[in-house]
Scaffold this active site. Structure first.
Site, PDB file in Angstrom:
ATOM      1  N   HIS A 166       0.871  -1.301   0.021  1.00  0.00           N
ATOM      2  CA  HIS A 166       0.019  -0.012  -0.114  1.00  0.00           C
ATOM      3  C   HIS A 166       0.773   1.151  -0.157  1.00  0.00           C
ATOM      4  O   HIS A 166       0.833   2.241  -0.939  1.00  0.00           O
ATOM      5  CB  HIS A 166      -0.843   0.025   1.391  1.00  0.00           C
ATOM      6  CG  HIS A 166      -2.004  -1.031   1.189  1.00  0.00           C
ATOM      7  ND1 HIS A 166      -2.927  -0.968   0.465  1.00  0.00           N
ATOM      8  CD2 HIS A 166      -2.515  -2.000   2.001  1.00  0.00           C
ATOM      9  CE1 HIS A 166      -3.767  -2.131   0.495  1.00  0.00           C
ATOM     10  NE2 HIS A 166      -3.454  -2.544   1.772  1.00  0.00           N
TER      11      HIS A 166
HETATM   12  O1  RIB Z   1      -5.571   0.823   3.116  1.00  0.00           O
HETATM   13  C1  RIB Z   1      -4.302   1.034   3.433  1.00  0.00           C
HETATM   14  C2  RIB Z   1      -3.692   1.710   4.211  1.00  0.00           C
HETATM   15  O2  RIB Z   1      -4.214   1.763   5.536  1.00  0.00           O
HETATM   16  C3  RIB Z   1      -2.139   2.057   4.475  1.00  0.00           C
HETATM   17  O3  RIB Z   1      -1.607   3.302   4.425  1.00  0.00           O
HETATM   18  C4  RIB Z   1      -2.090   1.337   5.813  1.00  0.00           C
HETATM   19  O4  RIB Z   1      -0.809   1.649   6.472  1.00  0.00           O
HETATM   20  C5  RIB Z   1      -3.371   1.818   6.539  1.00  0.00           C
HETATM   21  O5  RIB Z   1      -3.063   3.054   7.115  1.00  0.00           O
END
Ligand code: RIB
Ligand code: CA
Length: 319
Positions: free
Chosen positions: A245
């Site tokens: 992510h």
């Molecule tokens: O949906 C993924 C995000 O949510 C990332 O930034 C993870 O670290 C959580 O914060």
């Protein structure tokens, strides 16, 4: 080539930590500050983690404490099943924490740094967008002075997914939907790296093991910290690996050519069962939509060369 000067706004978080290691090692990135925000854990925990990560991987980079709660809701409860009790996968921590927090609030740090370097600062935001919304509230003129805002968050259903925190909302948008709607509607250049591409970019167990064995301390850390996250993903139905992510947003900053984007204004729903849902009106759509039309277009990622994005990560850590 001039470096990307980044303020990393983050809620570490396992994938936040992995993205930080990448930034610390990439030759075209200069980290000018790390601002913490609640999200993957409470603000004390995410700030402690930011101090630890900076001590180990980014010495000399200031760490600044940010928002403890969304703009107009109570702080969310903990999510230890995703990132661990300490939000860094409950690994044994190597080395000393030799940093102290910068005394300023994160939003003040953002305003002062942007004003000190007009046109140069990229805000890379990978948690709830509260700090950025507070910075805009304090000094709306910074919108014209920021080089770019790159957000990990949201989802536009390109591959059938709208959310991971709820069926309709990605976690960072869900964390503070009011802040997200403000930040994505402000008159600055915004790019959005959401689940549409991060779910296509999987660091497999084999990929992570290869880094463990070939990328020194950074590779071993990424392996260690990702063990907990991988177990969480497995419980969520994924076979062996983790979604990249927050790293994907960092990769976008230095290698946007690896992404396909769609331009158009974006709204974030702030109420109801779909709070945190991101909806874009593509610029190609002519029909009038007053709730979108007055807002600037954002570039939303809708496609990715994921092999190249993963190769960029491996090459950067091995160098
Ligand atoms: O949906 C993924 C995000 O949510 C990332 O930034 C993870 O670290 C959580 O914060
Ligand atoms: Ca994050």
């Amino acid at each position: 080539m001039t470096k990307h000067r980044i303020i990393y706004d983050t809620d570490p978080g396992i994938d936040d930590a992995i993205a930080l290691v990448f930034q610390a090692r990439h030759p075209q990135i200069e980290l000018v500050g790390i601002t913490s925000v609640f999200g993957n854990a409470d603000i004390d925990t995410t700030t402690t983690n930011a101090l630890y990560l900076a001590s180990r991987f980014a010495p000399g980079v200031p760490v600044v404490r940010g928002a403890a709660a969304p703009l107009r809701r109570p702080p969310p409860g903990p999510i230890p099943h995703v990132h661990g009790k300490d939000a860094l996968g409950d690994i044994e921590r190597i080395g000393r924490v030799d940093k102290h927090e910068d005394g300023r609030d994160a939003h003040r740090f953002i305003v002062e740094t942007v004003r000190a370097h007009p046109g140069e600062i990229t805000l890379l935001a990978v948690g709830p967008l509260t700090n950025l919304a507070l910075a805009l509230k304090e000094d709306p003129a910074i919108a014209a002075l920021v080089r770019e805002v790159v957000v990990m968050g949201g989802a536009f259903g390109i591959n059938g997914v709208l959310g991971n925190a709820t069926p309709a909302a990605e976690a960072n948008m869900h964390g503070d939907p009011d802040a997200a709607d403000i930040v994505l509607g402000a008159p600055w250049k915004v790019s959005i790296v959401g689940l549409d591409v991060t779910h296509q970019t999987v660091m497999t167990t084999a990929f992570l093991a290869s880094l463990r064995d070939s990328a020194g301390d950074a590779g071993r850390f990424v392996w260690d910290v990702s063990r907990f996250y991988e177990r969480f993903h497995a419980g969520d139905g994924m076979s062996k690996g983790i979604y990249a992510h927050d790293y994907s947003a960092a990769a976008f900053v230095v290698a946007r050519e690896l992404y396909t984007t769609r331009s158009g204004p974006v709204r974030v729903l702030t109420e109801g069962i779909a709070a945190g849902l991101t909806i874009q009106k593509p610029d190609s759509v002519r029909a009038s939509a007053p709730d979108w039309d007055a807002r600037p277009s954002c570039a939303a990622c809708i496609g990715v060369d994921s092999d190249a994005v993963l190769d960029l990560f491996a090459r950067t850590l091995r160098n």
